[in-house]
Design an enzyme around this catalytic site. Structure first.
Site, short mmCIF file in Angstrom:
data_model
loop_
_atom_site.label_atom_id
_atom_site.label_comp_id
_atom_site.label_asym_id
_atom_site.label_seq_id
_atom_site.Cartn_x
_atom_site.Cartn_y
_atom_site.Cartn_z
N ASP A 67 37.75 41.55 46.12
CA ASP A 67 36.70 41.14 45.97
C ASP A 67 36.67 39.23 44.69
O ASP A 67 35.79 40.35 43.98
CB ASP A 67 35.71 41.24 46.55
CG ASP A 67 34.22 40.84 46.75
OD1 ASP A 67 33.75 39.47 45.64
OD2 ASP A 67 32.75 41.39 46.50
N LYS B 24 31.26 29.01 43.75
CA LYS B 24 31.43 29.35 42.56
C LYS B 24 31.66 29.13 41.41
O LYS B 24 32.11 29.81 40.89
CB LYS B 24 30.79 31.41 42.98
CG LYS B 24 30.08 31.96 43.70
CD LYS B 24 29.92 33.44 43.68
CE LYS B 24 29.17 33.95 45.16
NZ LYS B 24 27.76 33.67 45.48
N CYS C 68 22.07 41.07 46.63
CA CYS C 68 23.25 41.53 48.19
C CYS C 68 23.79 42.38 47.75
O CYS C 68 24.84 43.08 47.81
CB CYS C 68 23.83 40.74 48.47
SG CYS C 68 23.28 39.98 49.45
N1 PLP Z 1 31.37 39.29 46.17
C1 PLP Z 1 30.45 39.12 45.24
C2 PLP Z 1 30.37 40.05 44.54
C3 PLP Z 1 28.90 38.02 44.99
O1 PLP Z 1 28.66 38.28 44.49
C4 PLP Z 1 29.15 37.32 46.57
C5 PLP Z 1 28.44 36.15 46.33
O2 PLP Z 1 27.31 36.08 46.33
C6 PLP Z 1 30.31 37.67 47.93
C7 PLP Z 1 31.13 38.29 47.84
C8 PLP Z 1 30.27 36.33 49.13
O3 PLP Z 1 29.88 35.17 48.45
P1 PLP Z 1 29.45 33.86 49.78
O4 PLP Z 1 27.97 33.93 50.01
O5 PLP Z 1 30.41 32.87 49.36
O6 PLP Z 1 30.66 34.19 50.97
#
Ligand code: PLP
Length: 407
Positions: free
Chosen positions: A201, A227, A365
């Site tokens: 990820d 991001k 999250c």
């Molecule tokens: N993984 C990580 C480590 C994140 O920080 C985020 C978003 O904050 C995501 C996954 C999910 O990204 P998205 O909401 O752009 O799909």
């Protein structure tokens, strides 16, 4: 500080001129989403003004022009992460969709009851919940490798959890809640020595460091455009070609087919097999512009500058009595999560906003990370290449005055 053209870079980001509550904006919520340079804003506007039509389907001039720009963005993305081929660059909505795609295609096709998926205790919900859903669907089991108090993966424990039944490892490259940068090359080598594929990820890592998927040898790499100084609504799944070829499609619809009859459908080749429906055309082209912009500055220069920003912020934060940093890994990206004695993170966020400072307060999250540290939430300042030491001073002075009044 090493020379980094931060003042020049700031001029490229019009939103940084904004006043918030009559104060200059200090934007430190970059891990949630970062701001966009003129290069991206102007590119998207140009597409809609001059080039826009649907891609891949038309013979008319605008469709050809959009398709060329769209596919050239895919090539920029390929080069940015050093993938072998554009066939390995699948356009999605974001990291979340990229991970769900792997879970629902690779995962459903390859996992059976009793098989295991190994993640870590510092994952974002989007690298937990898709696997839990897959486990419900297949009878597979989710295993979680522990972290230590600094917020580092305990690699020896991770290794012990790699077993005969492990079918997939899914690990965050850089944690959004702690800033930890995981030893991903080591993780991949350990998994590959047992023939287990690895998904990274990369949502947080991608804007902060040069990523080379071939050097890492990861099997899947997921990230989001928003991001990476690009638009929201577009993301990437990199996958090794042989794996992607063998995986069933994700969604059915236009573009992902070669031939359809009511009896049978022949699927399109890579990468289109996984790209059903009209994509976010202008945004993909905008992501290409973000990558051009970043390449001009250089990812290594960005990483070095942000490391100095983080060191500066960490040092200042350590001097504040009653402030506890959450996440002190030796290898860390530009994220400072913290809690204050007797002041709830939401109140920190609200009060800093009155000073023009945007930080995030909450569980980010990553509720299991909050449980691990026994906090309901943290305050998180996350830095980007356009932030400055002066802005960190504004943040720290704000925190100190807050403690004075409420602590
Ligand atoms: N993984 C990580 C480590 C994140 O920080 C985020 C978003 O904050 C995501 C996954 C999910 O990204 P998205 O909401 O752009 O799909």
């Amino acid at each position: 500080m090493t020379h980094f053209p931060v003042e020049k870079i700031r001029l490229d980001f019009p939103i940084l001129e904004e006043k918030i509550r009559n104060k200059p904006l200090v934007y430190l919520d970059n891990a949630a989403s970062c701001q966009k340079p003129n290069a991206v804003i102007d590119t998207i506007s140009h597409v809609y003004r001059h080039d826009y039509a649907n891609v891949h389907r038309g013979v008319h001039t605008l469709s050809v022009r959009s398709t060329d720009k769209f596919e050239s963005a895919r090539e920029k993305i390929r080069a940015f992460i050093n993938a072998d081929s554009t066939k390995e660059i699948i356009i999605t909505k974001g990291t979340t969709e990229s991970i769900n795609l792997v879970a629902q295609t690779y995962g459903k096709a390859n996992l059976k009851p009793g098989d295991e998926i190994l993640i870590t205790a510092m994952e974002h919900h989007s690298n937990i919940v898709p696997w839990q859903m897959l486990c419900e669907q297949t009878g597979a089991i989710l295993k979680v490798a522990p972290i230590n108090q600094q917020g580092e993966l305990i690699v020896t424990e991770f290794e012990k959890l790699l077993g005969d039944k492990t079918r997939l490892v899914a690990v965050v490259h850089m944690s959004n809640a702690l800033g930890t940068i995981n030893p991903v090359k080591n993780i991949i080598d350990l998994a590959h020595s047992r023939s287990i594929p690895v998904l990274l990820d990369g949502a947080q890592a991608i804007p902060h460091m040069a990523v080379d998927v071939q050097a890492l040898d990861c099997d899947f790499y997921a990230f989001s455009g928003h991001k990476l100084y690009g638009p929201s609504g577009v993301g990437i799944l990199y996958g090794k070609r042989a794996l992607l070829e063998a995986m069933p499609p994700y969604q059915g619809g236009g573009d992902m087919i070669r031939k359809v009859t009511f009896e049978e459908t022949e699927y399109n080749s890579l990468p289109y097999k996984f790209e059903a429906g009209t994509p976010s055309i202008a945004d993909v082209i905008g992501l290409g512009a973000a990558i051009d912009y970043l390449n001009d500055i250089g990812m290594d220069a960005i990483a070095a500058y942000e490391a100095e920003l983080l060191d500066y912020a960490t040092e200042k934060a350590r001097q504040i009595k009653g402030l506890r940093i959450i996440g002190e890994a030796a290898e860390k990206g530009a994220i400072l999560s913290f809690v204050l004695d007797r002041i709830h993170p939401h109140d920190i966020g609200t009060m800093l906003d009155s000073l023009g400072v945007a930080i995030r307060a909450g569980h980010h999250c990553a509720m299991p990370v909050m449980d691990f540290y026994e906090v309901p939430a943290t305050a998180r300042a996350s830095f980007a290449m356009y932030n400055t030491q002066q802005e960190i001073d504004v943040l720290m002075n704000g925190i100190e005055s807050l403690i004075e009044v409420f602590g």
